[in-house]
Design a protein around this motif. Sequence first.
Motif, PDB file in Angstrom:
ATOM      1  N   ALA A 173       0.783  -1.251  -0.055  1.00 16.95           N
ATOM      2  CA  ALA A 173       0.144   0.067  -0.147  1.00 16.95           C
ATOM      3  C   ALA A 173       0.803   1.175  -0.168  1.00 16.95           C
ATOM      4  CB  ALA A 173      -1.064  -0.056   1.127  1.00 16.95           C
ATOM      5  N   PRO A 174       1.796   1.313  -0.811  1.00 17.33           N
ATOM      6  CA  PRO A 174       2.879   2.373  -0.880  1.00 17.33           C
ATOM      7  C   PRO A 174       2.023   3.866  -1.144  1.00 17.33           C
ATOM      8  CG  PRO A 174       3.074   1.398  -2.991  1.00 17.33           C
ATOM      9  CD  PRO A 174       2.037   0.525  -1.908  1.00 17.33           C
ATOM     10  N   ALA A 175       2.613   4.814  -0.535  1.00 17.94           N
ATOM     11  CA  ALA A 175       2.199   6.176  -0.710  1.00 17.94           C
ATOM     12  C   ALA A 175       3.057   6.985  -1.443  1.00 17.94           C
ATOM     13  CB  ALA A 175       1.822   7.007   0.558  1.00 17.94           C
ATOM     14  N   ILE A 176       3.071   6.384  -2.703  1.00 15.70           N
ATOM     15  CA  ILE A 176       4.103   7.130  -3.730  1.00 15.70           C
ATOM     16  C   ILE A 176       3.268   7.182  -5.128  1.00 15.70           C
ATOM     17  CG2 ILE A 176       4.665   4.838  -4.815  1.00 15.70           C
ATOM     18  CD1 ILE A 176       7.228   7.764  -3.990  1.00 15.70           C
ATOM     19  N   SER A 177       3.299   8.032  -5.942  1.00 18.72           N
ATOM     20  CA  SER A 177       2.536   8.337  -7.035  1.00 18.72           C
ATOM     21  C   SER A 177       2.558   7.183  -8.083  1.00 18.72           C
ATOM     22  CB  SER A 177       3.050   9.729  -7.674  1.00 18.72           C
ATOM     23  OG  SER A 177       4.035   9.573  -8.358  1.00 18.72           O
ATOM     24  N   ALA A 178       1.487   6.883  -8.569  1.00 19.27           N
ATOM     25  CA  ALA A 178       1.419   5.917  -9.719  1.00 19.27           C
ATOM     26  C   ALA A 178       2.224   6.060 -11.072  1.00 19.27           C
ATOM     27  CB  ALA A 178      -0.364   5.520 -10.172  1.00 19.27           C
ATOM     28  N   GLN A 214      -6.585   5.625   2.640  1.00 18.25           N
ATOM     29  CA  GLN A 214      -5.375   6.393   3.242  1.00 18.25           C
ATOM     30  C   GLN A 214      -4.634   6.692   1.865  1.00 18.25           C
ATOM     31  OE1 GLN A 214      -6.767   3.956   4.921  1.00 18.25           O
ATOM     32  NE2 GLN A 214      -6.437   4.305   7.370  1.00 18.25           N
ATOM     33  N   VAL A 215      -4.418   5.701   1.048  1.00 19.32           N
ATOM     34  CA  VAL A 215      -3.733   5.905  -0.299  1.00 19.32           C
ATOM     35  C   VAL A 215      -4.488   6.113  -1.443  1.00 19.32           C
ATOM     36  CG1 VAL A 215      -1.440   4.603   0.429  1.00 19.32           C
ATOM     37  CG2 VAL A 215      -3.423   3.467  -0.594  1.00 19.32           C
ATOM     38  N   ARG A 270      -5.021  12.248  -2.192  1.00 18.70           N
ATOM     39  CA  ARG A 270      -5.538  13.027  -3.077  1.00 18.70           C
ATOM     40  C   ARG A 270      -5.627  14.517  -2.274  1.00 18.70           C
ATOM     41  NH1 ARG A 270     -10.109  12.081  -7.271  1.00 18.70           N
ATOM     42  NH2 ARG A 270      -8.992  13.976  -8.013  1.00 18.70           N
ATOM     43  N   LEU A 271      -5.971  14.340  -1.022  1.00 12.95           N
ATOM     44  CA  LEU A 271      -5.736  15.383  -0.025  1.00 12.95           C
ATOM     45  C   LEU A 271      -4.667  15.874   0.364  1.00 12.95           C
ATOM     46  CD1 LEU A 271      -9.100  14.445   2.242  1.00 12.95           C
ATOM     47  CD2 LEU A 271      -9.036  16.379   0.282  1.00 12.95           C
ATOM     48  N   LYS A 276       2.822  14.380  -4.902  1.00 15.50           N
ATOM     49  CA  LYS A 276       1.510  14.620  -5.883  1.00 15.50           C
ATOM     50  C   LYS A 276       0.277  14.343  -5.382  1.00 15.50           C
ATOM     51  CE  LYS A 276       4.966  14.454  -9.137  1.00 15.50           C
ATOM     52  NZ  LYS A 276       5.201  13.265 -10.169  1.00 15.50           N
ATOM     53  N   TYR A 277      -0.644  15.051  -5.584  1.00 13.84           N
ATOM     54  CA  TYR A 277      -1.920  15.098  -5.079  1.00 13.84           C
ATOM     55  C   TYR A 277      -2.797  14.337  -5.830  1.00 13.84           C
ATOM     56  CZ  TYR A 277      -0.444  18.619  -1.775  1.00 13.84           C
ATOM     57  OH  TYR A 277       0.471  19.140  -0.596  1.00 13.84           O
ATOM     58  N   GLU A 278      -2.696  12.951  -5.751  1.00 14.73           N
ATOM     59  CA  GLU A 278      -3.570  12.008  -6.534  1.00 14.73           C
ATOM     60  C   GLU A 278      -3.463  10.693  -5.843  1.00 14.73           C
ATOM     61  OE1 GLU A 278      -0.572  12.257  -9.924  1.00 14.73           O
ATOM     62  OE2 GLU A 278       0.115  10.452  -9.166  1.00 14.73           O
TER      63      GLU A 278
END
Length: 285
Positions: A165-170, A196-197, A202-203, A210-212
Amino acid sequence: MSWTHRALSPLRRCFRAFLWVSHGVMRVLAVAALAWFATAARSSVQTPQPFPPDDAQGRIIVLPGIHNTLFHLNGFIDMARVALPNFEIDMRKWGVTFLGIRNLRAAEDNNAFARDLAADISRWRRQNPNELLYLIGYSGGGGVASLVLQELPDGVVIDRLILIAPAISAEFPIDQHAREHVLEFVVNFASVKDMQVGLGTRLFGTIDRKYEYAAGFSGFSDVSDQLAQWHWRADDHQIGHYGNHVAYLGRRWQRDFLVPALDPSISRARLEEYWRERRGPSEND
């Protein structure tokens, strides 16, 4: 100062106080939930392992989620120690404990940590050229692990990168960095039910600002022969995963889907085949 501004100021202060208290309550609830999952997960050592203990030697570096608490990964760590008894397991905090949003948005600190860990990996690799090195990151830690891969010097490699579940941009160029710095393969676990991701990044943004939707929500955009992506599906509740962020901490799911990615003898293709065998046919098949 206008009378309207003076009249609204107390309301604004009250609203900010409410948000501060609410955030504190949510943090307590989140930590309590993680503690519950950690307690349940620790008993996973008593369950059958997905592969017999391996004699290979090496190192596992684990980066936790944005709150930088280590206890919620205890069950997984226990299983890894049983499966790989000759591996050093290195749990690394990369941010300030419990300050999740601050850690997520601290780009300068996160990049500095990534450079420092990349330098540490470089030194270790020079001293241990024939041992295995797995870099694992959960949630925000998955995002930071991706930055570490990006910061590795030319010629320095790890064996596997495992992102949960990485919080890095696609759009992060995982294929490019994997070709340069990963000997075997990269694993990415993603779920479109993981808020969360999804909504969260996005928020508040991803680790790479990156906000996505993050790669932990939609998967990486890159298509690569080195990338194995596990996408949550609606019938995965049967295997102990309900699609949310903390479902990755469940002992059954970790045993059957995460720990097999540590098996030194498994290939990317065989790992994907193993996942299909454990899941069974989809409800849509």
